[in-house]
Design a protein around this motif. Structure first.
Motif, PDB file in Angstrom:
ATOM      1  N   ALA A  63     -23.660  87.093  10.524  1.00  0.00           N
ATOM      2  CA  ALA A  63     -24.104  86.307  11.124  1.00  0.00           C
ATOM      3  C   ALA A  63     -23.876  86.901  13.201  1.00  0.00           C
ATOM      4  CB  ALA A  63     -23.975  84.859  11.136  1.00  0.00           C
ATOM      5  N   TYR A  64     -22.473  87.004  13.142  1.00  0.00           N
ATOM      6  CA  TYR A  64     -22.289  86.826  14.430  1.00  0.00           C
ATOM      7  C   TYR A  64     -23.455  88.732  15.305  1.00  0.00           C
ATOM      8  CZ  TYR A  64     -18.537  84.159  15.459  1.00  0.00           C
ATOM      9  OH  TYR A  64     -18.132  82.615  15.409  1.00  0.00           O
ATOM     10  N   TYR A  65     -23.234  89.390  13.963  1.00  0.00           N
ATOM     11  CA  TYR A  65     -24.177  90.520  14.397  1.00  0.00           C
ATOM     12  C   TYR A  65     -25.455  90.563  14.739  1.00  0.00           C
ATOM     13  CZ  TYR A  65     -24.933  95.394  14.698  1.00  0.00           C
ATOM     14  OH  TYR A  65     -26.290  96.794  14.944  1.00  0.00           O
ATOM     15  N   GLY A  66     -25.627  88.902  14.107  1.00  0.00           N
ATOM     16  CA  GLY A  66     -27.591  88.913  13.977  1.00  0.00           C
ATOM     17  C   GLY A  66     -28.574  88.267  15.643  1.00  0.00           C
ATOM     18  N   LEU A  67     -26.393  87.373  16.201  1.00  0.00           N
ATOM     19  CA  LEU A  67     -27.124  86.688  17.068  1.00  0.00           C
ATOM     20  C   LEU A  67     -26.438  87.348  18.094  1.00  0.00           C
ATOM     21  CD1 LEU A  67     -25.604  83.449  15.977  1.00  0.00           C
ATOM     22  CD2 LEU A  67     -27.703  83.473  16.350  1.00  0.00           C
ATOM     23  N   GLN A  68     -26.094  89.249  17.414  1.00  0.00           N
ATOM     24  CA  GLN A  68     -25.595  90.106  19.002  1.00  0.00           C
ATOM     25  C   GLN A  68     -24.566  89.561  19.448  1.00  0.00           C
ATOM     26  OE1 GLN A  68     -29.302  91.328  21.311  1.00  0.00           O
ATOM     27  NE2 GLN A  68     -30.418  90.918  19.799  1.00  0.00           N
ATOM     28  N   GLU A  69     -24.321  89.086  18.357  1.00  0.00           N
ATOM     29  CA  GLU A  69     -22.387  88.522  19.563  1.00  0.00           C
ATOM     30  C   GLU A  69     -21.100  89.140  19.225  1.00  0.00           C
ATOM     31  OE1 GLU A  69     -21.115  84.192  19.160  1.00  0.00           O
ATOM     32  OE2 GLU A  69     -23.270  83.971  18.966  1.00  0.00           O
ATOM     33  N   TRP A  70     -21.821  90.507  19.361  1.00  0.00           N
ATOM     34  CA  TRP A  70     -20.600  92.030  18.879  1.00  0.00           C
ATOM     35  C   TRP A  70     -19.078  91.861  18.767  1.00  0.00           C
ATOM     36  CZ3 TRP A  70     -25.102  93.394  17.710  1.00  0.00           C
ATOM     37  CH2 TRP A  70     -25.849  93.078  18.297  1.00  0.00           C
ATOM     38  N   GLU A  71     -18.742  91.141  20.092  1.00  0.00           N
ATOM     39  CA  GLU A  71     -17.278  90.989  20.303  1.00  0.00           C
ATOM     40  C   GLU A  71     -16.609  90.250  18.738  1.00  0.00           C
ATOM     41  OE1 GLU A  71     -15.601  89.548  24.012  1.00  0.00           O
ATOM     42  OE2 GLU A  71     -16.025  91.397  25.070  1.00  0.00           O
ATOM     43  N   GLU A  72     -17.042  89.141  18.659  1.00  0.00           N
ATOM     44  CA  GLU A  72     -16.857  88.215  17.391  1.00  0.00           C
ATOM     45  C   GLU A  72     -17.686  88.912  16.399  1.00  0.00           C
ATOM     46  OE1 GLU A  72     -15.444  85.352  17.696  1.00  0.00           O
ATOM     47  OE2 GLU A  72     -15.485  85.008  20.136  1.00  0.00           O
ATOM     48  N   ALA A  73     -18.588  89.674  16.012  1.00  0.00           N
ATOM     49  CA  ALA A  73     -18.627  90.562  14.775  1.00  0.00           C
ATOM     50  C   ALA A  73     -17.110  91.422  14.852  1.00  0.00           C
ATOM     51  CB  ALA A  73     -19.695  91.066  15.135  1.00  0.00           C
ATOM     52  N   VAL A  74     -17.149  92.134  15.558  1.00  0.00           N
ATOM     53  CA  VAL A  74     -15.992  93.031  15.355  1.00  0.00           C
ATOM     54  C   VAL A  74     -14.652  92.717  15.068  1.00  0.00           C
ATOM     55  CG1 VAL A  74     -14.695  94.861  16.742  1.00  0.00           C
ATOM     56  CG2 VAL A  74     -16.494  95.060  17.467  1.00  0.00           C
ATOM     57  N   LYS A  75     -14.695  91.157  15.724  1.00  0.00           N
ATOM     58  CA  LYS A  75     -13.137  90.421  15.580  1.00  0.00           C
ATOM     59  C   LYS A  75     -13.395  90.423  13.864  1.00  0.00           C
ATOM     60  CE  LYS A  75     -10.229  86.237  16.334  1.00  0.00           C
ATOM     61  NZ  LYS A  75     -10.287  86.438  15.506  1.00  0.00           N
ATOM     62  N   ALA A  76     -14.518  90.016  13.859  1.00  0.00           N
ATOM     63  CA  ALA A  76     -14.889  89.462  12.525  1.00  0.00           C
ATOM     64  C   ALA A  76     -14.477  89.839  10.850  1.00  0.00           C
ATOM     65  CB  ALA A  76     -16.068  88.387  12.293  1.00  0.00           C
ATOM     66  N   TYR A  77     -15.235  91.363  11.357  1.00  0.00           N
ATOM     67  CA  TYR A  77     -15.289  92.676  10.435  1.00  0.00           C
ATOM     68  C   TYR A  77     -13.385  92.889  10.348  1.00  0.00           C
ATOM     69  CZ  TYR A  77     -20.357  92.655   9.701  1.00  0.00           C
ATOM     70  OH  TYR A  77     -21.075  92.379   9.577  1.00  0.00           O
ATOM     71  N   GLU A  78     -12.701  92.770  11.695  1.00  0.00           N
ATOM     72  CA  GLU A  78     -11.157  92.783  12.075  1.00  0.00           C
ATOM     73  C   GLU A  78     -10.340  92.348  10.603  1.00  0.00           C
ATOM     74  OE1 GLU A  78     -10.562  93.235  15.925  1.00  0.00           O
ATOM     75  OE2 GLU A  78     -11.032  95.647  16.288  1.00  0.00           O
ATOM     76  N   ASP A  79     -10.497  91.214  10.887  1.00  0.00           N
ATOM     77  CA  ASP A  79      -9.889  89.919  10.736  1.00  0.00           C
ATOM     78  C   ASP A  79     -10.258  90.402   8.332  1.00  0.00           C
ATOM     79  OD1 ASP A  79      -9.118  88.918  12.368  1.00  0.00           O
ATOM     80  OD2 ASP A  79     -11.058  87.741  12.309  1.00  0.00           O
ATOM     81  N   GLY A  80     -11.252  90.381   8.213  1.00  0.00           N
ATOM     82  CA  GLY A  80     -12.198  90.630   6.642  1.00  0.00           C
ATOM     83  C   GLY A  80     -11.517  92.020   6.243  1.00  0.00           C
ATOM     84  N   LEU A  81     -10.722  93.013   6.961  1.00  0.00           N
ATOM     85  CA  LEU A  81     -10.661  94.746   6.798  1.00  0.00           C
ATOM     86  C   LEU A  81      -8.802  94.407   6.643  1.00  0.00           C
ATOM     87  CD1 LEU A  81     -12.656  96.540   8.451  1.00  0.00           C
ATOM     88  CD2 LEU A  81     -12.672  97.173   6.224  1.00  0.00           C
TER      89      LEU A  81
END
Length: 593
Positions: free
Chosen positions: A79-97
């Motif tokens: 969702a963050y990626y779709g909104l082009q909020e890259w930093e938040e997208a990166v953080k979300a994926y890191e949390d998932g990993l």
């Protein structure tokens, strides 16, 4: 109910009907608002419609409900990626990993997000990031993002869009243009039975989509067309010639592998057409050649298994399915593909009569990806297996022996033992093969009556009457149980039904007299206060009694009974009013003095 709605949502998602999927998931959430999977599913559907703000809200709710579930962070990152909020997208994926360090899909998504975060702003155009996003999120083209040859083709076109004519005959490009432009391109055909649209579910019936951004998105943006002073990229292309872009460099080994994969996919498509034409041997040969060229596609095996199944070679189908599951685990294939292989194996096992194995395999398939079709097959297999076990257990000699043991226990007042023996007698000699089964239910009703287990006894008596409507002992058992439950009107009706079959039956007539005496005793206030209150409470739950008391005419009639006895006698001449008054008297609502 919520599970049924979730299954419908998953099916709609798999078919690309995302709005319908959202509707079903929303209805399921209303029934089960604490189910994190439902929010995850709805987020996936919303992201597929590019409704990223809504997808983000649902993803956050999913993570809130299940903070230790990696999939929720994948939805959040998408969702963050779709909104082009890259930093938040990166953080979300890191949390998932942090939760699932070996999740390759999420690692790939993280790499894409980091590339997007670090790349300079780029223009749009036909092959811009938005168009590529559509390719990645559409179930028909998502698999193209793993195709190195196709990625190279896209990069070349981003650098020099005028070269598109050279690729229009490629079916992959035809499909990509169809998705990016919303146009139907002639010559594009889908898979026969293992198309990418099927890959849409995961554990606990979740609507599974791969990460919502393509692996090639970063490379695509780097080669995007430049913009000039606010003009569109297409306008800029008209004003100046397109600059030739760098060719994609591939090693000879990679080029050969790409060529083999392309040829293998063509052979698979050929096999699919042969399958539809019921040319099964030729189809198997095509799939065999495809597997020799490229072994990284599980669908080659599941398709071949389907052909073996149609030929009646169920063992070969099972072998292919087992190999597909093993290979799918190795390749970390979509859950839906593994589930399909397991479901196909289960169907073959059913054909071989190995039902217990089939039930286990269907259950495994449902844990990978829940579908209505697999659930239906599981239920059918379980039902057939149960019937087979029951049929194998039938032994009329053993049934008679258990009945005799039950009779002996009953005579000695060992009622729990008698119940066990009668139930075992029914298992050994069920109604479908035992013409005397109704007597066993009658005996069970008698045991439950002695034990004071009236509801269980009533069920046994009902079954007795159902199996043998002319067996008056069943009516006697049922009426006695209803009498002990103080349902006197129902008991009278049961006794009267029995008299229709045997008008001179003394036991049934005696039962009716007991009911009349009990009703008369309550009507004249001779019952205990506790008994009257209990009867009134039962009566107030009766819809007929409730309707009588709410009837304004009956309220006037009851008032006349209190104030005008002459009018009351006149009312009783009306058969319907007389019936209603009798009902209230027998219910203990009013008393006669």
């Amino acid at each position: 109910m919520a599970d049924a709605l979730k299954a419908k949502g998953n099916a709609a998602f798999s078919s690309g009907n995302y709005e319908e999927a959202i509707k079903f998931f929303s209805e399921a959430i209303e029934l089960d608002p604490s189910n994190h999977v439902l929010y995850s599913n709805r987020s996936a559907a919303e992201a597929s419609l590019q409704q990223y703000s809504k997808a983000l809200k649902d993803a956050k709710k999913c993570v809130e409900l299940k903070p230790d579930w990696a999939k929720g962070y994948s939805r959040l990152g998408a969702a963050y990626y779709g909104l082009q909020e890259w930093e938040e997208a990166v953080k979300a994926y890191e949390d998932g990993l942090h939760i699932d360090p070996n999740n390759q899909q999420m690692q790939s998504a993280l790499n894409d997000a980091m590339s997007a975060k670090n790349r300079p702003p780029a223009g749009g155009g036909l092959f811009g990031p938005d168009a590529l996003m559509r390719l990645a999120m559409d179930s028909r083209t998502r698999h193209l993002m793993d195709d190195k040859e196709f990625q190279g083709m896209l990069q070349g076109l981003m650098a020099n869009p005028s070269m598109i004519g050279a690729h229009l005959n490629d079916p992959r490009m035809q499909l990509a243009l169809e998705v990016m432009l919303g146009l139907k391109v002639a010559g594009n055909k889908g898979d026969v039975f293992d198309g990418a649209a099927d890959a849409a579910a995961a554990e606990e019936g979740e609507a599974q989509s791969r990460p919502q951004q393509p692996a090639a998105a970063a490379a695509a943006s780097k080669a995007a067309e430049p913009q000039q002073g606010g003009s569109s990229s297409s306008k800029a292309a008209e004003q100046q010639p397109a600059q030739p872009g760098p060719e994609v460099e591939m090693s000879e080994e990679d080029a050969a592998a790409a060529a083999n994969k392309k040829e293998a996919l063509a052979l698979k498509a050929q096999g699919n057409e042969l399958y539809k034409a019921r040319k099964f041997d030729e189809a198997i040969e095509a799939y065999n050649k495809a597997l020799e060229l490229y072994d990284g596609d599980v669908s080659f095996l599941t398709n071949r298994a389907a052909v073996h199944f149609e030929k009646g070679d169920y063992e070969a189908a099972i072998k292919d399915c087992d190999t597909a599951v093993e290979k799918g685990r190795e390749l970390r294939a979509d859950y839906a593909l593994i589930a399909r292989a397991l479901a196909r194996k289960g169907t073959a096992l059913v054909k071989l009569g190995r039902l217990e194995e089939a039930v286990g395999v269907f259950n495994k398939s449902l844990t990978e990806h829940r579908t209505a079709d697999t659930l239906k097959k599981l239920n059918e297999a379980e039902k057939t297996l149960k019937e087979q076990k029951e049929a194998a257990y039938v032994d009329m000699e053993a049934s008679t022996k258990e009945k005799d043991l039950g009779n002996a226990a009953f005579k000695e007042a060992r009622y729990p033992e008698a119940v066990a023996h009668y139930n075992e007698a029914l298992k050994r000699g069920p109604p479908k093969v035992n013409p005397e089964a109704h007597k066993l239910y009658s005996n069970l009703a008698a045991c439950y009556t002695k034990l004071g287990a009236y509801p269980e006894g009533l069920k046994a008596a009902d079954r007795c009457v159902e199996l043998a409507p002319d067996f008056v002992k069943g009516y006697s058992r049922k009426g006695a149980l209803q009498f002990f439950m103080k349902e006197y009107e129902k008991a009278m009706a049961t006794y009267e039904a029995g008299l229709l079959h045997e008008p001179d039956n003394a036991e049934l007539k005696e039962g009716i007299m007991r009911c009349l005496q009990a009703i008369d005793r309550i009507a004249h206030g001779d019952a205990s206060e506790e008994e009257i209150k209990d009867r009134q409470a039962r009566a107030m739950a009766d819809p007929d009694v409730q309707n009588i008391l709410m009837d304004p005419i009956m309220r006037q009639v009851l008032d006349d009974f209190q104030t005008d006895p002459r009018a009351a006698r006149h009312h009783l001449q009306n058969p319907e009013i007389h019936r209603k008054i009798s009902k209230l008297v027998s219910a203990g609502i009013i008393q006669l003095r």
